[in-house]
Design a protein around this motif. Structure first.
Motif, mmCIF file in Angstrom:
data_model
loop_
_atom_site.group_PDB
_atom_site.id
_atom_site.type_symbol
_atom_site.label_atom_id
_atom_site.label_comp_id
_atom_site.label_asym_id
_atom_site.label_seq_id
_atom_site.Cartn_x
_atom_site.Cartn_y
_atom_site.Cartn_z
ATOM 1 N N PRO A 76 0.811 -1.211 0.000
ATOM 2 C CA PRO A 76 0.000 0.000 0.000
ATOM 3 C C PRO A 76 0.849 1.269 0.000
ATOM 4 C CG PRO A 76 -0.804 -1.576 1.625
ATOM 5 C CD PRO A 76 0.509 -2.091 1.139
ATOM 6 N N GLY A 77 0.407 2.257 -0.771
ATOM 7 C CA GLY A 77 1.176 3.491 -0.907
ATOM 8 C C GLY A 77 1.322 4.270 0.380
ATOM 9 N N ARG A 78 0.285 4.281 1.227
ATOM 10 C CA ARG A 78 0.358 5.054 2.468
ATOM 11 C C ARG A 78 1.395 4.494 3.425
ATOM 12 N NH1 ARG A 78 -2.225 9.552 0.695
ATOM 13 N NH2 ARG A 78 -4.334 9.099 0.013
ATOM 14 N N GLY A 79 1.719 3.224 3.256
ATOM 15 C CA GLY A 79 2.722 2.622 4.123
ATOM 16 C C GLY A 79 4.068 2.469 3.452
ATOM 17 N N LEU A 80 4.230 3.088 2.287
ATOM 18 C CA LEU A 80 5.463 2.923 1.529
ATOM 19 C C LEU A 80 6.634 3.582 2.243
ATOM 20 C CD1 LEU A 80 6.922 1.994 -1.021
ATOM 21 C CD2 LEU A 80 6.129 4.070 -2.158
ATOM 22 N N ASP A 81 7.662 2.803 2.482
ATOM 23 C CA ASP A 81 8.851 3.306 3.154
ATOM 24 C C ASP A 81 9.587 4.278 2.237
ATOM 25 O OD1 ASP A 81 12.062 2.675 3.587
ATOM 26 O OD2 ASP A 81 10.921 2.876 5.452
ATOM 27 N N GLU A 82 9.873 5.462 2.771
ATOM 28 C CA GLU A 82 10.515 6.498 1.970
ATOM 29 C C GLU A 82 11.869 6.052 1.438
ATOM 30 O OE1 GLU A 82 12.280 10.878 2.935
ATOM 31 O OE2 GLU A 82 10.284 10.418 3.734
ATOM 32 N N GLU A 83 12.610 5.312 2.225
ATOM 33 C CA GLU A 83 13.932 4.863 1.774
ATOM 34 C C GLU A 83 13.807 3.840 0.657
ATOM 35 O OE1 GLU A 83 16.826 6.241 2.452
ATOM 36 O OE2 GLU A 83 15.528 7.671 3.509
ATOM 37 N N ARG A 84 12.755 3.039 0.715
ATOM 38 C CA ARG A 84 12.538 2.076 -0.362
ATOM 39 C C ARG A 84 12.213 2.802 -1.661
ATOM 40 N NH1 ARG A 84 8.226 -3.006 -0.491
ATOM 41 N NH2 ARG A 84 9.286 -4.161 -2.168
ATOM 42 N N LEU A 85 11.411 3.865 -1.547
ATOM 43 C CA LEU A 85 11.107 4.671 -2.723
ATOM 44 C C LEU A 85 12.376 5.326 -3.264
ATOM 45 C CD1 LEU A 85 9.025 5.946 -4.659
ATOM 46 C CD2 LEU A 85 8.667 7.755 -2.963
ATOM 47 N N ARG A 86 13.179 5.854 -2.373
ATOM 48 C CA ARG A 86 14.430 6.510 -2.793
ATOM 49 C C ARG A 86 15.356 5.515 -3.500
ATOM 50 N NH1 ARG A 86 16.250 11.172 -0.677
ATOM 51 N NH2 ARG A 86 14.918 10.894 1.172
ATOM 52 N N ALA A 87 15.397 4.272 -3.007
ATOM 53 C CA ALA A 87 16.280 3.266 -3.585
ATOM 54 C C ALA A 87 15.910 2.910 -5.020
ATOM 55 C CB ALA A 87 16.269 2.010 -2.714
ATOM 56 N N LEU A 88 14.652 3.150 -5.382
ATOM 57 C CA LEU A 88 14.209 2.854 -6.751
ATOM 58 C C LEU A 88 14.681 3.908 -7.745
ATOM 59 C CD1 LEU A 88 10.566 1.753 -5.907
ATOM 60 C CD2 LEU A 88 12.315 0.298 -6.955
ATOM 61 N N ARG A 89 15.183 5.030 -7.244
ATOM 62 C CA ARG A 89 15.674 6.137 -8.070
ATOM 63 C C ARG A 89 14.637 6.602 -9.099
ATOM 64 N NH1 ARG A 89 19.092 4.461 -11.309
ATOM 65 N NH2 ARG A 89 19.030 2.221 -10.898
ATOM 66 N N PRO A 90 13.399 6.866 -8.649
ATOM 67 C CA PRO A 90 12.366 7.238 -9.617
ATOM 68 C C PRO A 90 12.589 8.639 -10.187
ATOM 69 C CG PRO A 90 11.532 7.496 -7.383
ATOM 70 C CD PRO A 90 12.899 6.865 -7.264
ATOM 71 N N ASP A 91 12.167 8.812 -11.439
ATOM 72 C CA ASP A 91 12.148 10.130 -12.070
ATOM 73 C C ASP A 91 10.764 10.762 -11.986
ATOM 74 O OD1 ASP A 91 14.825 9.829 -13.032
ATOM 75 O OD2 ASP A 91 14.049 8.566 -14.651
ATOM 76 N N LEU A 92 9.745 9.908 -11.764
ATOM 77 C CA LEU A 92 8.365 10.384 -11.744
ATOM 78 C C LEU A 92 7.507 9.392 -10.981
ATOM 79 C CD1 LEU A 92 6.271 12.487 -12.962
ATOM 80 C CD2 LEU A 92 5.908 10.802 -14.784
ATOM 81 N N VAL A 93 6.570 9.905 -10.183
ATOM 82 C CA VAL A 93 5.533 9.096 -9.554
ATOM 83 C C VAL A 93 4.208 9.446 -10.219
ATOM 84 C CG1 VAL A 93 4.258 8.620 -7.428
ATOM 85 C CG2 VAL A 93 6.744 8.916 -7.349
ATOM 86 N N VAL A 94 3.418 8.424 -10.552
ATOM 87 C CA VAL A 94 2.120 8.651 -11.210
ATOM 88 C C VAL A 94 1.022 8.048 -10.348
ATOM 89 C CG1 VAL A 94 0.699 8.286 -13.251
ATOM 90 C CG2 VAL A 94 3.180 8.630 -13.496
ATOM 91 N N ASP A 95 0.072 8.875 -9.952
ATOM 92 C CA ASP A 95 -1.071 8.445 -9.150
ATOM 93 C C ASP A 95 -2.341 8.859 -9.882
ATOM 94 O OD1 ASP A 95 -2.818 7.839 -6.807
ATOM 95 O OD2 ASP A 95 -0.950 7.931 -5.664
ATOM 96 N N VAL A 96 -3.486 8.604 -9.264
ATOM 97 C CA VAL A 96 -4.761 9.083 -9.791
ATOM 98 C C VAL A 96 -5.360 10.056 -8.780
ATOM 99 C CG1 VAL A 96 -5.126 6.941 -11.072
ATOM 100 C CG2 VAL A 96 -6.152 7.209 -8.793
#
Length: 284
Positions: A76-96
């Motif tokens: 779930p996005g609300r529980g997404l660990d910030e460091e895990r997101l950072r480790a993915l090295r995203p250029d863009l997040v897409v939500d609705v």
């Protein structure tokens, strides 16, 4: 601004936010519904996350082709660990977004702290189904998807099949869309609140309105109300958190059942699959 130019990449999302990046984003993390749509349109996310309805494992009804493509699911996005997101090295997040103001499944703060832009595209009833699909096509094109958009012809053919089947079935084929809420409770969809249901009504499908009561998208009530409406065909919520509609006293005997994901990926191919499945049952 949309696409890539001399000043870098830009895209205006459906909140009116102007997103900018030095170059075209190549590593996209997305809400599962948006990610499945982008995959259909030719853009493969590096990972996807769920909503508050979702658990630690992906919901097969919402996954589309993501699992087959090997796209990781982050929970779930609300529980997404910030460091895990950072480790993915995203250029863009897409939500609705449903209200045109806030992303639905992920708080903006984690993306902001990681320093990645977040695009939120509308899936609410402020837009028609065609407009919703078109906006995802625009984003996919800005991310380098092939042109023309895949699946457009399939959707047109599926809509034609629904129109023909609805005309042949006639006014007696009363259709009710619902989400099971357990043994006692059910959520009955208000057709005008759901862009795909509104489109089906425009194609001649006789969708039943549950009647007055609280709730903008659903009327939450007892199963006896669904029984009283006497549908000949039921579109039932096939997501993992919804309960199945089968059970004594829930629906009229002999009512046909067609699975419906209220979070269908907003791509021509995904809606074509749903419309074809409905047309096939209407034509029986």
């Amino acid at each position: 601004m949309s696409g890539t130019g001399a000043r870098g990449w830009g895209f205006a999302d459906d909140r009116g936010v102007e997103l900018e990046a030095p170059g075209r984003p190549a590593r996209v993390v997305a809400y599962v519904r948006a990610g499945a749509a982008l995959l259909d349109l030719g853009v493969t996310p590096v990972a996807v996350y769920g909503s508050g309805h979702d658990g630690a494992e992906p919901d097969p009804a919402k996954d589309g082709g993501l699992a087959a493509a090997g796209v990781p699911y982050l929970g779930p996005g609300r529980g997404l660990d910030e460091e895990r997101l950072r480790a993915l090295r995203p250029d863009l997040v897409v939500d609705v977004t449903y209200d045109g103001k806030s992303p639905y499944a992920l708080d903006e703060e984690p993306a902001g702290r990681v320093g990645v832009p977040l695009a939120a595209l509308s899936v609410g009833n402020d837009l028609t189904l065609a407009a919703i699909i078109g906006r995802f096509g625009e984003l996919a094109a800005a991310l380098g998807a092939p042109d023309p958009v895949p699946g457009g012809g399939a959707l047109e053919a599926a809509e034609a099949a629904v129109r023909a089947a609805a005309a042949a079935a006639g006014a007696g084929c009363r259709v009710l869309a619902l989400s099971g809420g357990g043994a006692v409770q059910v959520h009955l969809a208000r057709p005008e609140a759901w862009p795909e249901l509104a489109r089906l009504a425009g194609l001649g499908v006789r969708l039943l309105d549950p009647g007055p009561g609280p709730g903008a998208n659903w009327l939450t009530t007892g199963w006896e109300r669904a029984l009283d409406l006497a549908p000949a065909l039921v579109l039932y919520d096939s997501r993992a958190h919804a309960s199945p509609p089968e059970g004594p006293g829930r629906l009229p005997e002999g009512a046909a059942l067609v699975p419906w994901n209220p979070e269908i990926p907003p791509s021509p191919a995904a809606y074509a699959r749903f419309f074809r499945s409905l047309a096939a049952v209407l034509a029986r």
